[in-house]
Enzyme design. Structure first.
Site, short mmCIF file in Angstrom:
data_model
loop_
_atom_site.label_atom_id
_atom_site.label_comp_id
_atom_site.label_asym_id
_atom_site.label_seq_id
_atom_site.Cartn_x
_atom_site.Cartn_y
_atom_site.Cartn_z
N CYS A 2 0.83 -1.19 0.00
CA CYS A 2 0.00 0.00 0.00
C CYS A 2 0.86 1.25 0.00
O CYS A 2 2.07 1.18 -0.16
CB CYS A 2 -0.91 0.01 1.24
SG CYS A 2 -1.76 -1.57 1.52
N LEU A 52 -3.30 -1.70 -2.07
CA LEU A 52 -3.14 -2.67 -3.15
C LEU A 52 -3.37 -4.03 -2.52
O LEU A 52 -2.58 -4.49 -1.70
CB LEU A 52 -1.73 -2.58 -3.75
CG LEU A 52 -1.38 -3.60 -4.85
CD1 LEU A 52 -2.24 -3.39 -6.09
CD2 LEU A 52 0.10 -3.52 -5.21
N ILE A 54 -3.39 -7.76 -1.71
CA ILE A 54 -2.58 -8.94 -2.02
C ILE A 54 -2.97 -10.10 -1.10
O ILE A 54 -3.24 -11.22 -1.54
CB ILE A 54 -1.08 -8.64 -1.86
CG1 ILE A 54 -0.65 -7.46 -2.75
CG2 ILE A 54 -0.26 -9.89 -2.17
CD1 ILE A 54 -0.79 -7.69 -4.23
N ASN A 77 2.02 -0.42 5.25
CA ASN A 77 2.47 -0.67 3.89
C ASN A 77 3.39 -1.87 3.91
O ASN A 77 4.43 -1.84 4.58
CB ASN A 77 3.21 0.57 3.34
CG ASN A 77 3.92 0.28 2.03
OD1 ASN A 77 3.53 -0.59 1.26
ND2 ASN A 77 5.00 1.03 1.77
N GLU A 79 3.94 -6.41 3.74
CA GLU A 79 3.41 -7.75 4.00
C GLU A 79 4.13 -8.37 5.19
O GLU A 79 5.35 -8.23 5.32
CB GLU A 79 3.61 -8.67 2.79
CG GLU A 79 3.15 -8.12 1.45
CD GLU A 79 1.64 -8.06 1.30
OE1 GLU A 79 0.93 -8.53 2.21
OE2 GLU A 79 1.18 -7.55 0.27
N ASP A 102 -2.74 -10.25 7.62
CA ASP A 102 -1.55 -9.80 8.33
C ASP A 102 -1.77 -8.44 9.00
O ASP A 102 -1.12 -8.11 9.99
CB ASP A 102 -0.34 -9.75 7.39
CG ASP A 102 -0.53 -8.91 6.15
OD1 ASP A 102 -1.68 -8.53 5.85
OD2 ASP A 102 0.46 -8.62 5.46
N SER A 361 11.76 -10.55 -6.91
CA SER A 361 13.05 -10.15 -7.44
C SER A 361 14.11 -11.00 -6.75
O SER A 361 13.78 -12.02 -6.14
CB SER A 361 13.27 -8.65 -7.20
OG SER A 361 14.47 -8.22 -7.78
#
Length: 616
Positions: A2, A52, A54, A77, A79, A102, A361
């Site tokens: 977020c 956002l 998830i 913001n 996870e 979470d 990544s």
């Protein structure tokens, strides 16, 4: 994943409550799925959130998230990957916890453990909690600095935001450039925490938290310092390595939406893909390539994908696309940011976001495995220059101007550019290995800064108790990883509503890698030994043991030709902060194809377009 923003006004002009929605919504690209707002008008406090989705796609995790007893309010913001394990621990200790997300587990952890809760978290995060009872704000950032948190304090107001643009949208901001931060940017191409380009504005360091009280007192604490892991040696076993690695990567697959993987074909991304495939995950991979063969690794990415039997989507980074990306840079990276690999990262993020909301990544592998080529260059030069340091050669060179010495060398057939000369001179003068390493990686040298009437600011603690490779790794872990590498991926991805996770940054895996003997990382002048040995299980040696290419862009070539017009007019914005004569001389040398560190040209350009974009 977020975007969060908010603040607390103590005195002076009050504009937060009227501007908080504007501050929040200027970051809407990073949180397109939902938004929320919490205010306390009696004390001029506001917390805002863009979401956002998830983990837990329902409205149950709507933020700002308020505790059941209404004492605490959270904006978050990131996870927390191990939230289910934490919930089980809370339940075992008598805390009622449904663990639907979470977000809920984070706040209940804070209610139960207080600030110590952060030590339980495996994840990437920046979060702020308002305590209604004690009238305090708590601000946290994760151990590696994967998620950003800016804060502004001028004595009258405290503001925080995931991005600088959230703070810049506040109406009563003192928009003054911090010259120490500018110096650091020109030296390294990024601004190390806690500095920010603006006066009175800071970045919360990785592994830290702040407490702000109603009397406008701010106290900062460090709950994590990586030096502890570097100083605590661990015995290496293959079982431990594989267990920590698999757990770290598997945690990053916790999601209620599909997860993709960024695949360059290099050691780190190949390692992530190989482990995921070995664990039985199904996923797609994404790669970016270049027409220019010296920058293109896409053929290696395809070989890795073919061997593992996974889908690989490839995209070519063309000059025409780069033109548009350069125009977006000062808005997406809302303080000066000089890493040119931001451009292909932005392109790849745009492509992935069309089909995925989450991707992995492989950042951190070079710091953990001793993978950067500059580590080996620095070691070789430190040993090579030992004799010259002993006889104080640099002090003799100091008696003459750089131009005089370079001209003298040329008469003996020795061709050397001024940037190389200054780097060698400063390394010869270094009184410690860390000072030598900083001279290796600085672009604007001390002499360049002084010519521009800018202060020289040294960063990084001396840790002579660590060996030389560990000292370089520790420096990059504390500064380069969080404020360059992770900043690059965070801004590029969140600008298009994509979450990029870092599977090599698991807490226990990092601790393990930082503590194992250096022989498992470096052998015969080559790094990432243990990574490469593990990969031999999956790939031919020719694919593993090849020259490192990095994630560069042929920007210097383009800037000399098709993009040369970008420097026209924009360099006027350097006036007042950089010496005009210095800038013009540098550009003339660049145009004349003399030996010039192109990064200096690019950093000046980035600073100028940033000033123009934000009218500062």
């Amino acid at each position: 994943m977020c975007r969060i923003v908010g603040g607390w006004e103590f005195k002076g002009k009050m504009g937060l409550l009227d501007s908080i929605e504007k501050m929040r919504d200027c970051m809407s690209a990073g949180g397109p799925d939902d938004f929320g707002l919490y205010t306390q008008r009696h004390c001029n406090l506001a917390l805002a959130h863009r979401r956002l989705s998830i983990i837990d796609l329902s409205s149950l995790s709507h933020q700002p998230f308020i505790s059941e007893n209404r004492r605490y309010v959270l904006v978050f913001n990131g996870e927390i990957y191990n939230y289910k394990e934490i919930a089980s621990k809370l339940v075992s200790e008598g805390v009622r916890c449904e663990a639907f997300s979470d977000t809920e587990v984070l706040l209940q952890s804070f209610e139960y453990w207080g600030v110590e809760c952060v030590r339980e978290f495996e994840g990437m995060f920046a979060f702020v909690i308002w305590d209604n009872l004690e009238q305090k704000l708590y601000c946290f950032r994760d151990r590696a600095g994967s998620k950003p948190l800016y804060y502004y304090f001028d004595g009258e107001r405290f503001l925080f935001s995931s991005e600088l643009k959230g703070i810049l949208a506040y109406p009563y901001l003192q928009k003054s450039i911090n010259k120490e931060a500018l110096s650091l940017f020109l030296s390294f191409g990024y601004i190390p925490a806690p500095f920010s380009i603006l006066e009175c504005c800071f970045k919360l360091e990785a592994g830290s938290y702040l407490i702000v009280d109603k009397k406008a007192n701010i106290t900062k604490y460090h709950y994590y310092n990586p030096k502890d892991s570097y100083l605590q040696s661990h015995k290496f076993t293959w079982d431990s390595f594989i267990s920590h690695l698999q757990k770290s990567i598997a945690f990053r697959m916790v999601s209620d939406v599909p997860v993709g993987v960024l695949l360059s074909g290099g050691v780190d991304s190949s390692l992530v893909c190989a482990v995921l495939k070995d664990l039985g995950y199904n996923f797609e991979s994404f790669s970016v390539g270049f027409v220019e063969s010296s920058f293109d690794e896409s053929c290696y990415a395809k070989k890795v994908a073919d061997i593992l039997g996974i889908t690989n989507h490839q995209f070519i980074c063309h000059l025409q696309e780069v033109r548009g990306l350069i125009e977006q840079l000062p808005f997406v990276y809302d303080e000066p940011f000089g890493d040119v690999s931001a451009l292909p990262t932005m392109l790849l993020a745009q492509k992935i976001a069309k089909t995925h909301k989450v991707a992995l990544s492989a950042d951190g592998g070079d710091e953990l495995g001793i993978g950067y080529e500059r580590y080996f260059w620095s070691m070789q030069r430190w040993q090579k220059y030992h004799y010259y340091r002993r006889f104080k050669v640099a002090w003799v060179l100091d008696l003459f101007s750089a131009e005089f010495v370079i001209d003298l060398f040329s008469k003996f057939g020795i061709s050397i550019g001024i940037d190389k000369f200054l780097r060698i001179k400063n390394q010869l003068k270094a009184t410690s290995f860390l000072e030598h390493y900083r001279a290796e990686i600085m672009h604007f040298k001390k002499e360049d800064l002084f010519l521009n009437h800018l202060p020289f600011k040294s960063v990084g603690e001396e840790y002579s108790c660590l060996d030389y490779y560990a000292q370089m790794s520790y420096f990059d872990w504390c500064y380069y990883l969080s404020e360059d590498i992770l900043t690059k991926t965070d801004r590029a991805s969140m600008n298009v509503g994509l979450e990029i996770r870092e599977p090599l940054l698991g807490v226990e895996f990092v601790k393990f890698m930082q503590g194992i003997p250096m022989d498992y990382k470096v052998h015969n002048g080559e790094g990432k030994v243990v990574f490469k040995q593990y990969l031999e299980k999956f790939f031919p040696r020719s694919l593993i043991y090849r020259s490192k290419m990095g994630f560069g862009v042929p920007l210097e070539t383009w800037m000399r030709k098709d993009l040369r017009h970008l420097l026209e007019g924009i360099l006027d914005y350097a006036e007042g902060y950089l010496d005009v004569h210095f800038v013009n001389k540098l550009v003339r040398a660049f145009d004349a194809k003399k030996r010039v560190d192109f990064s200096k040209i690019w950093y000046i350009y980035v600073f100028c377009v940033w000033r123009k974009q934000w009218n500062i």
